[in-house]
Motif scaffolding. Structure first.
Motif, PDB file in Angstrom:
ATOM      1  N   LYS A  28       0.835  -1.206   0.000  1.00 36.98           N
ATOM      2  CA  LYS A  28       0.000   0.000   0.000  1.00 36.98           C
ATOM      3  C   LYS A  28       0.869   1.255   0.000  1.00 36.98           C
ATOM      4  N   ASN A  29       1.977   1.208   0.760  1.00 34.15           N
ATOM      5  CA  ASN A  29       2.876   2.363   0.775  1.00 34.15           C
ATOM      6  C   ASN A  29       3.502   2.601  -0.595  1.00 34.15           C
ATOM      7  N   LYS A  31       2.156   1.816  -3.472  1.00 38.05           N
ATOM      8  CA  LYS A  31       1.091   2.361  -4.323  1.00 38.05           C
ATOM      9  C   LYS A  31       0.877   3.852  -4.050  1.00 38.05           C
ATOM     10  N   LYS A  32       0.999   4.233  -2.795  1.00 42.16           N
ATOM     11  CA  LYS A  32       0.845   5.648  -2.452  1.00 42.16           C
ATOM     12  C   LYS A  32       1.965   6.475  -3.081  1.00 42.16           C
ATOM     13  N   LEU A  35       1.245   6.868  -6.779  1.00 47.83           N
ATOM     14  CA  LEU A  35       0.243   7.904  -7.061  1.00 47.83           C
ATOM     15  C   LEU A  35       0.843   9.298  -6.980  1.00 47.83           C
ATOM     16  N   LEU A  36       1.759   9.503  -6.020  1.00 46.85           N
ATOM     17  CA  LEU A  36       2.413  10.799  -5.915  1.00 46.85           C
ATOM     18  C   LEU A  36       3.279  11.090  -7.136  1.00 46.85           C
ATOM     19  N   THR A  39       1.056  12.114 -10.058  1.00 46.81           N
ATOM     20  CA  THR A  39       0.298  13.354  -9.903  1.00 46.81           C
ATOM     21  C   THR A  39       1.079  14.535 -10.468  1.00 46.81           C
ATOM     22  N   SER A  87       6.806  16.204  -0.771  1.00 46.26           N
ATOM     23  CA  SER A  87       5.872  15.184  -0.273  1.00 46.26           C
ATOM     24  C   SER A  87       6.319  13.794  -0.713  1.00 46.26           C
ATOM     25  N   ARG A  88       6.872  13.722  -1.949  1.00 49.19           N
ATOM     26  CA  ARG A  88       7.387  12.431  -2.407  1.00 49.19           C
ATOM     27  C   ARG A  88       8.574  11.992  -1.552  1.00 49.19           C
ATOM     28  N   GLU A  91       7.323  10.767   1.750  1.00 46.27           N
ATOM     29  CA  GLU A  91       6.686   9.449   1.634  1.00 46.27           C
ATOM     30  C   GLU A  91       7.737   8.355   1.466  1.00 46.27           C
TER      31      GLU A  91
END
Length: 772
Positions: A28-29, A31-32, A35-36, A39, A87-88, A91
């Motif tokens: 899940k991490n 995948k997050k 997505l970043l 974007t 933010s990337r 993360e």
């Protein structure tokens, strides 16, 4: 191709599930992060789409902005891009922190288990060495004894009585070993063996070496052979040894010499010790293999997750992190592999007569493959059962066996036998459903019941037994109606159910290795342990089966009637009069109704004594005593239907039902935890839908109230009354099958909470320090 997440779920050790890397969360991490990156990805200078991310990207973007001299609107866009990049970075940093946490968790668990197994292996080696040395002593003594018997000297007879006697605690005396030889010289082999035993921490009572210490009061270590009282003989022997221990201790206090009296070092006791050590070897080897599987699966999980991360971010850090994982203790350590190899060699030498192929059959038993033939036969018998039952329904209608004039005779002779088979078949069917659910939910029922995976029943096997069983029964019912219609005598026709019963009993005790012999003999052993429950060690499978018997009281009553009916027929007496109205039969029926509760209460008392006087076992026994009181009150009310007994039955049965419901929900199922994150349930749930648990609570509550029908005094005919009794008995079996799943689920979660994936086998040799 199967996804790795599913492969991991299928292969991981259920009891160690929480210690595995949290692969799904790491996915899940990733995948997050993906997505970043997707974007508002800025285009590159050459017009191609930007993929991947590097820690130097913020600097490159800053330099490129300075060289191009962007406008204010461009500056705002660049600020947005900078925030996105930050933010990337955050993360990614969080992802690697979680990776480090997971890696630390895996390393810590692996190190703990590795240390535990190495310590167990060290203790086991000492136990094995003591066993080998004792066997050498016994063999040496036997050779000497044979030589003495040939010489027929008086001294040899006296020394033979003195050799090999234990103290009351099964302690050994060095003097007794030397006394085994009457020629005054000590055997070099005996000296060497005793020295080896002392190196393993075992000193002999009265040892000359100990007495040689300078004026000090010697401190001796007495070795005790602890053989668990797992059966009736060993239980009686243990009680006898306790009494003998008191006698010998009192003699010693009065000045008796060390080593006098006590138990002989018998070959049988050494054989029991050998079996215990052999079982401990098998469990430890199984644990080592599980730990190797744990290491392999976690390494695969880290590799897969880093490949996904590299594909998303195109960072080179993924390769360096894989190198870090490979340098971790759970991958770099080879202690477990070396220890497993050593155990293979040791087991082959001492327990397989140097036959490696034979040793591997025990250490690595082959798992039987699922056969599609079983599924085919299940379908075949199911179709046959439906067809035969349809034929039976038609023949029963044509023969008019349920008419007023004929139903009494048929219900007297045929119904008890065939309903007994039907109830037993229903229980087997529900057990097959339980096996299917336990398998799908990864509940390790074979480990909990201590079944061998190579011989344990699977759900297809249970369904095959059930369908074959009922097809045979319905076929016999059809044959009986055909014979009755053909004009055969009533005596011959009514004997058919008895023949069928004898046939199934013969199959149950058949000694040949056919028709699931391991399962049949395991079932017989468990029944023996239940019947003699005060004298046998209570295992999980024993009290689980005893609980099943408390739900099979109608079946036991039918068995009693069937046996009585056919015995009375053979004795040329009136079977109906003997088996319904005689006082002896009624008394026996009363006792049979109580026996399952009595057996279960005795098991609770035995566990209370063996498991440190835990009051929970006495409270559990009280549940079965309350059930016995409720059954006695209902029996008395059936004889004397007065208002007083009606009120007594309602009060006692209500209290017993509340007691049983509390134990079902709180103790057996582990529910009604007020502090649970799942309201009124428990923290850990195997089934994802919580509503199933709430529905199960309501269903169990309703089915526990079946006793209300017994006091309702409904005016029913013989046929209707029998059918209602059969329906209530079936509902109780359904309730028990429903209870079974949650009972094992709770037991499995307890094992998971303590990471218990292998049994801890008790070892026979124990050292007790004492002052000489």
């Amino acid at each position: 191709m199967v996804k790795f997440s599913r492969q991991l779920d299928a292969q991981l050790i259920p009891e160690w599930k929480d210690a595995f890397v949290n692969y799904r969360q790491l996915k899940k991490n990733v995948k997050k992060i993906k997505l970043l990156f997707l974007t508002s990805s800025p285009p590159s200078s050459d017009g191609s789409h930007w993929v991947g991310f590097s820690l130097l990207d913020p600097l490159r973007n800053f330099l490129s902005r300075g060289s191009r001299g962007e406008s204010n609107e461009g500056d705002e866009e660049n600020l947005y891009e900078m925030d996105l990049i930050q933010s990337r970075e955050a993360e990614v940093k969080e992802f690697f922190e979680k990776l480090d946490d997971e890696l630390g968790k895996v390393n810590d668990f692996y190190t703990t288990k590795e240390t535990e197994f190495c310590e167990r292996a060290e203790i086991l080696d000492k136990q094995l060495q003591i066993l080998v040395d004792l066997k050498k002593i016994l063999d040496e003594h036997r050779r000497r004894q044979r030589r003495r018997q040939r010489s027929l000297t008086d001294d040899s007879r006296s020394s033979s009585d003195a050799f090999g006697r234990l103290s009351n605690s099964s302690s050994f005396s060095e003097n007794s070993c030397y006394d085994a030889s009457t020629d005054g010289s000590n055997s070099p082999i005996t000296e060497e063996i005793i020295a080896a035993l002392e190196r393993n921490g075992v000193s002999f009572v009265g040892s000359a070496r100990t007495k040689a210490k300078k004026g000090l009061k010697p401190k001796t270590t007495t070795m005790r052979i602890d053989i668990p009282a797992t059966n009736a003989t060993k239980t009686i022997s243990a009680v006898t040894s306790m009494i003998w221990e008191d006698i010998v201790n009192s003699q010693r206090k009065e000045g008796a010499a060390g080593g006098g009296g006590g138990d002989y070092i018998s070959r049988k006791k050494i054989q029991c010790a050998e079996k215990m050590i052999r079982s401990a070897f098998l469990e430890l080897y199984k644990g080592l293999n599980l730990l190797k599987t744990y290491s392999t699966l976690n390494m695969m999980a880290f590799t897969k997750i880093m490949k996904k991360f590299h594909k998303v971010s195109n960072q080179r850090d993924s390769g360096s992190y894989i190198k870090k994982v490979k340098r971790s203790h759970f991958i770099s350590s080879d202690k477990v592999v070396r220890l497993a190899d050593e155990m293979e060699c040791t087991f082959t030498k001492h327990f397989a007569s140097n036959d490696r192929k034979k040793a591997m059959k025990f250490l690595r038993p082959q798992q039987p493959k699922d056969s599609h033939m079983i599924t085919f036969f299940v379908g075949l018998f199911t179709g046959s059962f439906i067809a035969l039952f349809s034929v039976y329904a038609v023949l029963a209608h044509l023969c008019g066996i349920f008419s007023t004039s004929k139903q009494i005779g048929y219900m007297e002779t045929v119904y008890p036998v065939f309903s007994m088979f039907a109830l037993l078949s229903l229980h087997i069917f529900l057990y097959g459903c339980n096996l299917f659910m336990w398998k799908n939910t990864r509940i390790n029922h074979n480990f909990i019941f201590e079944f061998s995976p190579s011989t344990a029943l699977k759900h297809r096997d249970a369904f095959l037994i059930c369908t074959a069983f009922m097809t045979t029964v319905v076929g016999a019912m059809v044959v009986q109606l055909v014979l009755k219609s053909a004009g055969f005598s009533a005596g011959h026709v009514d004997a058919l159910p008895g023949i069928l019963l004898l046939l199934f009993i013969a199959i149950l005790i058949c000694p040949f290795n056919v028709l699931y012999r391991p399962t049949r003999y395991c079932f017989l052993r468990v029944l023996r342990n239940i019947i003699f429950s005060p004298f046998y060690k209570v295992l999980m499978v024993d009290f689980f089966m005893a609980d099943q018997l408390t739900s099979q009281i109608p079946l036991l009553r039918h068995m009693e009637f069937t046996s009585c009916y056919f015995v009375a027929s053979l004795l040329k007496s009136d079977p109906y009069e003997t088996c319904t109205r005689s006082q002896q039969y009624k008394l026996l029926a009363y006792i049979i109704s109580f026996l399952p509760y009595y057996w279960r209460a005795m098991q609770c008392i035995r566990r209370y004594i063996e498991e440190g006087y835990d009051a929970n076992h006495l409270a559990n026994g009280g549940k079965y005593v309350s059930a016995m009181l409720a059954a006695a009150a209902r029996w008395k009310y059936a004889v004397d239907p007065s208002p007083f007994w009606l009120a007594t039955v309602i009060f006692i049965s209500t209290m017993a039902t509340l007691y049983q419901l509390y134990w079902d929900f709180v103790k057996d199922w582990g529910l009604f935890n007020l502090n649970s994150k799942n309201q009124w349930l428990r923290d850990e749930l195997i089934l994802k839908n919580k509503n199933i648990y709430y529905a199960s609570i309501v269903l169990n509550f309703v089915l526990r109230l079946g006793w209300i029908e017994t006091i309702s005094r409904l005016s029913l005919g013989p046929l209707e009354g029998q059918l209602v009794d059969f329906l209530l008995a079936s509902l109780e079996i359904i309730r028990r099958g429903h209870w079974n799943f949650y009972r094992l689920e709770n037991e499995h979660l307890n094992n998971v909470g303590k990471f218990r994936a292998v049994k801890t086998v008790p070892l026979p040799f124990r050292d007790m320090e004492s002052d000489g």
